[in-house]
Scaffold this active site. Structure first.
Site, PDB file in Angstrom:
ATOM      1  N   TYR A 142       0.846  -1.190   0.000  1.00  0.00           N
ATOM      2  CA  TYR A 142       0.000   0.000   0.000  1.00  0.00           C
ATOM      3  C   TYR A 142       0.883   1.242   0.000  1.00  0.00           C
ATOM      4  O   TYR A 142       1.522   1.560   1.000  1.00  0.00           O
ATOM      5  CB  TYR A 142      -0.904  -0.022   1.225  1.00  0.00           C
ATOM      6  CG  TYR A 142      -2.106   0.894   1.169  1.00  0.00           C
ATOM      7  CD1 TYR A 142      -2.295   1.809   0.136  1.00  0.00           C
ATOM      8  CD2 TYR A 142      -3.080   0.826   2.152  1.00  0.00           C
ATOM      9  CE1 TYR A 142      -3.417   2.622   0.104  1.00  0.00           C
ATOM     10  CE2 TYR A 142      -4.211   1.641   2.129  1.00  0.00           C
ATOM     11  CZ  TYR A 142      -4.374   2.542   1.102  1.00  0.00           C
ATOM     12  OH  TYR A 142      -5.474   3.359   1.065  1.00  0.00           O
ATOM     13  N   LYS A 167      -1.197  -1.021  -4.170  1.00  0.00           N
ATOM     14  CA  LYS A 167      -2.380  -0.191  -3.946  1.00  0.00           C
ATOM     15  C   LYS A 167      -1.918   1.247  -3.743  1.00  0.00           C
ATOM     16  O   LYS A 167      -1.027   1.514  -2.932  1.00  0.00           O
ATOM     17  CB  LYS A 167      -3.147  -0.690  -2.722  1.00  0.00           C
ATOM     18  CG  LYS A 167      -4.455   0.051  -2.475  1.00  0.00           C
ATOM     19  CD  LYS A 167      -5.153  -0.485  -1.229  1.00  0.00           C
ATOM     20  CE  LYS A 167      -6.478   0.254  -1.026  1.00  0.00           C
ATOM     21  NZ  LYS A 167      -7.116  -0.089   0.247  1.00  0.00           N
TER      22      LYS A 167
END
Length: 311
Positions: A142, A167
């Protein structure tokens, strides 16, 4: 040992569900309501479950609660969709969380950035290496907060044995375009998954699709799957009328409300779940629950959104 990541078939599709974490009246993790929440989302058509992540108040959960929440998600989904859970922060804590998530039977890990400290690019690669060495599970990294990757760093992280996705929670579309191109150029890069991880990701979903990022996390799905699914379907089918109608009448006003108070990206979602009939409790510190006025505005927005998709 499990099958190496390079041989796994870790596919994501549809709307990705990030459930909230319900708390009982005494503040403890409410496993029964978490099971109900997840079952409702999977039955509605979620393409994957990301439990105990950002929307699930990862920042406020103990490692033991993350493991318990993961076990609930794995049990409820029963293999119908992939289950991922979050790890992150200091390397020792993230390694412990990753091991617990593996023991709980998850299909993968969403790895959040290092805690607080800024790091050079090679340090971010080292961070991912050291955490992923503690697990055999596929990992989605992320990018947000203290972790802003260059395209070279993204390609290096994508080349690590267990990393299967990235992400993005930063929102720099030009940078993301360069990252996608760089990762696609590495061996196996065509199978790498990219996610739009911005709050209320539907607002930027059309732009991300333009740079090759079609997957996104939908916080709205947690409390109004009918709206989230209608938007996703319209986006996939190129129905600009529905896309623009929902952006104008539901998502944009929701974002304006969300931006009025820090932390509402989570607090409003949890309030939305309560409005729709499941008592998941309030949020833990340092977040605050929405005011009665803001809850009323959210309820009105949900009604408008539901009317738009059932008209």
């Amino acid at each position: 040992m499990t099958t190496p990541t390079s041989e796994r078939d870790m596919k994501f599709q549809g709307v990705l569900f990030f459930p909230v974490t319900p708390f009982a009246a005494d503040g403890s993790l409410d496993e029964d309501r978490l099971a109900l929440h997840i079952e409702s989302g999977v039955a509605a058509g979620a393409g994957g479950v990301f439990v105990a992540c950002g929307t699930g108040e990862f920042h406020a959960l103990t490692a033991e609660e993350i493991e318990r929440a993961t076990r609930v998600a794995v049990g409820v989904t029963a293999g119908r969709v992939p289950v991922l859970a979050a790890a992150g922060g200091p390397v020792p804590a993230a390694r412990d969380q990753a091991a617990r998530i593996g023991r709980a039977g998850a299909d993968g890990i969403l790895l959040l950035p290092p805690y607080l400290v800024s790091a050079p690019q090679q340090g971010l690669v080292r961070y991912v290496e050291e955490v992923t060495d503690a697990t055999d599970l596929p990992v989605v990294f992320y990018q947000r907060g203290t972790a802003r990757l260059t395209e070279g760093t993204a390609a290096a992280i994508a080349s690590l044995p267990r990393v299967v996705g990235l992400k993005d929670g930063i929102g720099d579309i030009e940078l993301m375009h360069r990252v996608v191109r760089a990762v696609r150029a590495v061996p196996g890069g065509d199978r790498f998954a990219f996610f739009n991880g911005l709050p209320t990701a539907e607002m930027t979903a059309p732009a991300y699709r333009g740079v090759g990022v079609g997957l996104y996390s939908s916080a709205v799905f947690a409390f109004a799957p009918e709206i989230a699914l209608a938007f996703h379907r319209a986006l996939e089918e190129g129905d600009e009328t529905v896309v623009q109608t929902l952006l104008d009448t539901f998502y944009a006003p929701l974002v304006r409300l969300r931006d009025e108070v820090p932390g509402y990206a989570v607090s409003l979602v949890k309030a939305g779940v309560r409005i729709r009939g499941l008592d998941v409790g309030g949020v833990r510190a340092p977040l605050l629950d929405p005011t009665p006025e803001h809850v009323a505005r959210l309820a009105e927005l949900i009604d408008h959104g539901l009317e738009a998709v059932t008209a």
